[in-house]
Design a protein around this motif. Structure first.
Motif, PDB file in Angstrom:
ATOM      1  N   GLY A 122      19.383   5.433  12.882  1.00 42.66           N
ATOM      2  CA  GLY A 122      18.603   5.775  11.694  1.00 42.66           C
ATOM      3  C   GLY A 122      18.266   4.588  10.823  1.00 42.66           C
ATOM      4  O   GLY A 122      17.751   4.750   9.726  1.00 42.66           O
ATOM      5  N   GLU A 123      18.581   3.360  11.312  1.00 43.05           N
ATOM      6  CA  GLU A 123      18.263   2.172  10.524  1.00 43.05           C
ATOM      7  C   GLU A 123      16.803   1.776  10.749  1.00 43.05           C
ATOM      8  O   GLU A 123      16.250   1.934  11.836  1.00 43.05           O
ATOM      9  N   LEU A 124      16.200   1.250   9.702  1.00 37.31           N
ATOM     10  CA  LEU A 124      14.772   0.899   9.744  1.00 37.31           C
ATOM     11  C   LEU A 124      14.553  -0.351  10.584  1.00 37.31           C
ATOM     12  O   LEU A 124      15.132  -1.406  10.315  1.00 37.31           O
ATOM     13  N   LEU A 125      13.720  -0.219  11.654  1.00 35.87           N
ATOM     14  CA  LEU A 125      13.346  -1.377  12.480  1.00 35.87           C
ATOM     15  C   LEU A 125      12.104  -2.064  11.928  1.00 35.87           C
ATOM     16  O   LEU A 125      12.089  -3.270  11.713  1.00 35.87           O
ATOM     17  N   TYR A 126      11.058  -1.285  11.693  1.00 32.37           N
ATOM     18  CA  TYR A 126       9.833  -1.847  11.129  1.00 32.37           C
ATOM     19  C   TYR A 126       8.972  -0.687  10.607  1.00 32.37           C
ATOM     20  O   TYR A 126       9.294   0.481  10.814  1.00 32.37           O
ATOM     21  N   ILE A 127       7.912  -1.027   9.886  1.00 30.73           N
ATOM     22  CA  ILE A 127       7.015  -0.041   9.269  1.00 30.73           C
ATOM     23  C   ILE A 127       5.620  -0.249   9.826  1.00 30.73           C
ATOM     24  O   ILE A 127       5.124  -1.376   9.869  1.00 30.73           O
ATOM     25  N   ILE A 128       4.983   0.862  10.259  1.00 32.68           N
ATOM     26  CA  ILE A 128       3.593   0.805  10.718  1.00 32.68           C
ATOM     27  C   ILE A 128       2.700   1.251   9.567  1.00 32.68           C
ATOM     28  O   ILE A 128       2.793   2.384   9.099  1.00 32.68           O
ATOM     29  N   GLN A 129       1.881   0.347   9.071  1.00 28.42           N
ATOM     30  CA  GLN A 129       0.909   0.688   8.025  1.00 28.42           C
ATOM     31  C   GLN A 129      -0.443   0.936   8.688  1.00 28.42           C
ATOM     32  O   GLN A 129      -0.994   0.047   9.315  1.00 28.42           O
ATOM     33  N   LYS A 130      -0.917   2.175   8.582  1.00 30.75           N
ATOM     34  CA  LYS A 130      -2.274   2.470   9.050  1.00 30.75           C
ATOM     35  C   LYS A 130      -3.184   2.414   7.834  1.00 30.75           C
ATOM     36  O   LYS A 130      -3.002   3.159   6.881  1.00 30.75           O
ATOM     37  N   ALA A 131      -4.155   1.509   7.861  1.00 32.94           N
ATOM     38  CA  ALA A 131      -5.038   1.311   6.708  1.00 32.94           C
ATOM     39  C   ALA A 131      -6.488   1.445   7.178  1.00 32.94           C
ATOM     40  O   ALA A 131      -7.074   0.502   7.690  1.00 32.94           O
ATOM     41  N   VAL A 132      -7.018   2.665   7.055  1.00 35.38           N
ATOM     42  CA  VAL A 132      -8.394   2.906   7.501  1.00 35.38           C
ATOM     43  C   VAL A 132      -9.356   2.413   6.428  1.00 35.38           C
ATOM     44  O   VAL A 132      -9.265   2.808   5.259  1.00 35.38           O
ATOM     45  N   ASN A 133     -10.284   1.562   6.816  1.00 36.47           N
ATOM     46  CA  ASN A 133     -11.272   0.995   5.879  1.00 36.47           C
ATOM     47  C   ASN A 133     -12.330   2.058   5.586  1.00 36.47           C
ATOM     48  O   ASN A 133     -13.153   2.390   6.424  1.00 36.47           O
ATOM     49  N   VAL A 134     -12.275   2.616   4.368  1.00 36.94           N
ATOM     50  CA  VAL A 134     -13.214   3.683   3.980  1.00 36.94           C
ATOM     51  C   VAL A 134     -14.147   3.196   2.877  1.00 36.94           C
ATOM     52  O   VAL A 134     -14.666   4.005   2.107  1.00 36.94           O
ATOM     53  N   THR A 135     -14.344   1.890   2.807  1.00 34.95           N
ATOM     54  CA  THR A 135     -15.174   1.323   1.735  1.00 34.95           C
ATOM     55  C   THR A 135     -16.571   1.928   1.752  1.00 34.95           C
ATOM     56  O   THR A 135     -17.086   2.383   0.716  1.00 34.95           O
ATOM     57  N   GLU A 136     -17.161   1.947   2.935  1.00 27.37           N
ATOM     58  CA  GLU A 136     -18.534   2.451   3.018  1.00 27.37           C
ATOM     59  C   GLU A 136     -18.595   3.928   2.631  1.00 27.37           C
ATOM     60  O   GLU A 136     -19.495   4.361   1.906  1.00 27.37           O
ATOM     61  N   LYS A 137     -17.597   4.702   3.059  1.00 26.33           N
ATOM     62  CA  LYS A 137     -17.565   6.121   2.734  1.00 26.33           C
ATOM     63  C   LYS A 137     -17.472   6.329   1.218  1.00 26.33           C
ATOM     64  O   LYS A 137     -18.188   7.157   0.641  1.00 26.33           O
ATOM     65  N   VAL A 138     -16.582   5.556   0.557  1.00 29.69           N
ATOM     66  CA  VAL A 138     -16.399   5.702  -0.892  1.00 29.69           C
ATOM     67  C   VAL A 138     -17.684   5.363  -1.639  1.00 29.69           C
ATOM     68  O   VAL A 138     -18.094   6.067  -2.574  1.00 29.69           O
ATOM     69  N   LEU A 139     -18.353   4.284  -1.206  1.00 26.09           N
ATOM     70  CA  LEU A 139     -19.580   3.869  -1.893  1.00 26.09           C
ATOM     71  C   LEU A 139     -20.687   4.913  -1.709  1.00 26.09           C
ATOM     72  O   LEU A 139     -21.463   5.196  -2.629  1.00 26.09           O
ATOM     73  N   ILE A 140     -20.725   5.492  -0.487  1.00 20.71           N
ATOM     74  CA  ILE A 140     -21.748   6.521  -0.228  1.00 20.71           C
ATOM     75  C   ILE A 140     -21.466   7.769  -1.063  1.00 20.71           C
ATOM     76  O   ILE A 140     -22.372   8.374  -1.646  1.00 20.71           O
ATOM     77  N   GLU A 141     -20.176   8.181  -1.147  1.00 20.32           N
ATOM     78  CA  GLU A 141     -19.832   9.346  -1.950  1.00 20.32           C
ATOM     79  C   GLU A 141     -20.137   9.108  -3.425  1.00 20.32           C
ATOM     80  O   GLU A 141     -20.572  10.013  -4.137  1.00 20.32           O
ATOM     81  N   ALA A 142     -19.964   7.866  -3.871  1.00 21.10           N
ATOM     82  CA  ALA A 142     -20.289   7.542  -5.260  1.00 21.10           C
ATOM     83  C   ALA A 142     -21.791   7.688  -5.505  1.00 21.10           C
ATOM     84  O   ALA A 142     -22.235   8.208  -6.540  1.00 21.10           O
TER      85      ALA A 142
END
Length: 676
Positions: A122-142
């Motif tokens: 149960g000890e932490l080996l590593y962390i997977i960060q999933k970072a989906v680039n939604v810049t275009e989506k946010v700008l379009i929604e704006a």
């Protein structure tokens, strides 16, 4: 360097090449590696960020004071570290440094999540960060929100006109002509506003049509497809013929799937729907495919009434399948360790507390649940191997070296003599302080027994072959003397060649005998104090007499005093020179040098041969290993020489290595400690 405990080289390569935007972090939030798509989205390179603290590699943008992405992501990571559970976040603004313009930043919006990977305890080996680039989506929604605001402003204007019209009715009662004129004027103005509303609707349709993000608009309780863009058609595997049809008529396979009910709920209530990695069966390219989509549904209003649902979908099938494949790979890796009877061990550098996995305890015969100390482990070893192993541990901690050792133990449960192979590596915290020395162990008793049987056979056979070869050499010398006396040039030449072949065979047999003695621990190292400069001079004098096919250049050597076995060190230098002559073109130059640096005497032999591949370099000093290539097919040898050299140097607490590039020649090195 960040800890890579629990991450094999294959796993790291898989993480770097999987589709999707992933960042792999150590428990102390230093970057282990990143996927290619993440590096592309962040506008950086793996070399620029690997090993760095995440918020040093990606600092906050001082110009975006209202962006709180850095603080929120830091909080999410801390929650994952404390709870050992995944944490999913809403869209965050987190600008990244502009590599092309130092000091400036690129605007980025991300949809991040953090998933911990734990070991069996149960000890932490590593962390997977999933970072989906939604810049275009946010700008379009704006932009879409701004368009909607303009539409609402227009509707408010129409309502104001209606109010104005109602007020005018009282005045129109007094004058029919004024009423008719006002009516006509109002009709004209309403027509203009209606036209403006139609244009506004066309604008939002255009916004959808030209958006790179898959979008569609469903209207009515039957969810009729009113508008769809090319990106959505491509995602669904359809063409524009589906416009105007109910969604279940287009996709009968959607019947019973939760997404249809979710759209109906948005249409009925106006409450938005957002869900990531929604599983769908889509009919594409003529057959049903499993797909995963990030879906967002929003109600579209006409006045205060809902007339449709705007749906946005992002295909994340490859990312999800890659993550699932990665999880399966990790599972298979753990199963491979268990099925291969490989145990894991770890030593806390500060407390020297020993931790051993269940399989490791089974190999030694330790109590499965009892406390273990390093002394317990050492006590199980045979006495002759204890101090060398302690020295190996001290060297690893002091010199930050990896280890690969084999030693015999007495199995505590059965009393059997077993051979153990243990590999280890030092790990550091974020400050560079050594905190853990850990690795793997396995039972190699069968291999050692087989090696011993083979060495016994080689030693016996080599010893038995020496006697007839000695007699044969004596007879050849007698016949050669007789042929010379009789002036029989042909016979004398033939006997000379036969004598040379006997010498080659004797050299090979001596090599096998040396291997046998080495493996059985019977090779003796005679330490004495001597000057390497004098030894190199002797080798130079011998080479000038023995080698006439190549030019050998010896660099000047200053006084270099060592304590070592003079004959065996000379044997190593001669082997290096012999190989350089053997594996390089005739008349080429061989360079020999001896220098003193960093408390070590270092000897190098450089040739102009055909070079050695990186794959072969890793195995070059193994027993019986030979480089197999077109150039080596006609060169005799059994892969003994370099193995013996390596063992001799290792028994002097030295190092041996090669630096080579195919087609560019090779340089062989060894170093041994200078005399104190």
């Amino acid at each position: 360097m960040p800890s890579t405990r629990g991450l094999s080289a294959d796993t790291i390569r898989a993480l770097e090449t999987i589709p999707g935007q992933y960042l792999i972090l150590s428990p102390d939030l230093h970057i282990i590696t990143a996927s290619e798509q993440f590096l592309h989205s962040a506008g950086t390179t793996r070399e620029a960020i690997t090993g760095k603290y995440i918020f040093d590699a990606f600092p906050a943008n001082p110009a975006a004071s209202n962006a709180d992405g850095v603080r929120n992501i830091a909080a999410s990571l801390q929650e994952v570290i404390h709870t050992r559970k995944p944490h999913y976040m809403s869209v965050q603004r987190y600008d990244v440094p502009d590599a092309a313009h130092p000091g400036k930043f690129l605007m980025r919006y991300w949809n991040p999540s953090h998933t911990p990977v734990l070991d069996d305890d149960g000890e932490l080996l590593y962390i997977i960060q999933k970072a989906v680039n939604v810049t275009e989506k946010v700008l379009i929604e704006a932009a879409l929100a701004q368009s909607k605001a303009q539409e609402l402003q227009t509707l408010a204007h129409v309502e104001a006109l209606n109010y104005e019209l109602a007020g005018s009715n009282a005045e129109l009662k007094e004058s029919r002509e004024a009423l008719l004129g006002l009516y006509l004027d109002l009709e004209h103005r309403v027509d203009e506003r209606t036209h403006e509303l139609a244009e506004s609707k066309e604008r939002y349709k255009s916004l959808i049509a030209f958006s790179p993000v898959p979008k569609k608009v469903l209207t009515g309780k039957n969810l009729v497809l009113e508008t769809v863009n090319e990106a959505m058609l491509k995602l669904l595997g359809q063409n524009s013929d589906i416009v105007g049809k109910p969604i279940l008529e287009i996709f009968p396979e959607f019947a019973g799937q939760p997404i249809v009910e979710a759209c109906k709920h948005v249409y009925r209530t106006g409450k938005p729907f957002n869900s990531n990695e929604v599983y769908l069966n889509l009919s594409r390219d003529g057959y049903i495919q499993d797909c995963y989509l990030n879906i967002s549904c929003r109600a579209i209003y006409e006045g205060s009434k809902i007339f449709g649902v705007l749906c946005t979908a992002i295909d994340v099938t490859e990312q999800v399948k890659s993550r699932l494949a990665l999880q399966q790979s990790e599972l298979r890796f753990r199963q491979a360790l268990e099925s291969g009877d490989m145990g894991a061990w770890s030593i806390n550098i500060e407390t020297m507390k020993l931790t051993v996995s269940d399989i490791g305890r089974k190999i030694f015969g330790f109590d499965p649940n009892g406390e273990l100390t390093l002394d317990d482990n050492i006590a199980a070893m045979e006495p002759d191997y204890r101090q060398p192993l302690i020295n190996n541990l001290n060297n690893a901690i002091e010199k930050h070296e990896s280890s690969d050792v084999e030693y015999p133990i007495t199995q505590l449960q059965t009393g059997e003599r077993r051979w153990i192979r243990a590999t280890g590596k030092l790990f550091f915290d974020s400050t560079g302080k050594a905190v853990e020395y850990s690795g793997m162990m396995s039972d190699v008793t069968e291999r050692k027994l087989n090696d011993q049987r083979k060495n016994d056979f080689i030693g016996m056979a080599s010893h038995e072959l020496k006697t007839p070869l000695t007699s044969l050499n004596a007879y050849l010398q007698m016949l050669q003397a007789k042929a010379i006396k009789a002036e029989d040039a042909f016979t004398a030449n033939a006997l000379d060649k036969a004598t040379n072949q006997v010498k080659k065979m004797t050299t090979l047999i001596n090599g096998f005998l040396n291997v046998s003695r080495l493996e059985s621990g019977k090779i003796y190292i005679n330490h004495q104090r001597f000057d390497m400069a004098a030894l190199v001079k002797e080798v130079e004098d011998e080479a000038r007499v023995m080698v006439n096919t190549h030019r050998i250049i010896f660099a000047p050597v200053e006084e270099t005093i060592v304590v070592a076995d003079r004959d065996k060190i000379g044997q190593v230098i001669n082997n290096f020179i012999s190989n350089a002559v053997k594996y390089s073109p005739l008349s080429s130059t061989v360079h020999v040098a001896c220098t003193a640096e960093n408390g070590m005497a270092c000897v190098s032999v450089r040739d102009a041969g055909f070079g050695i591949s990186a794959e072969d370099q890793a195995k070059l000093f193994e027993r019986y290993y030979r480089v197999e290539s077109q150039q080596t097919q006609t060169i005799a040898g059994f892969g003994i020489g370099l193995y013996l050299c390596a063992e001799i140097i290792h028994r002097h607490d030295g190092k041996i290595w090669v630096d080579s590039e195919q087609g560019q020649g090779s340089t062989f090195y060894f170093s041994i400690p200078l005399a104190s």
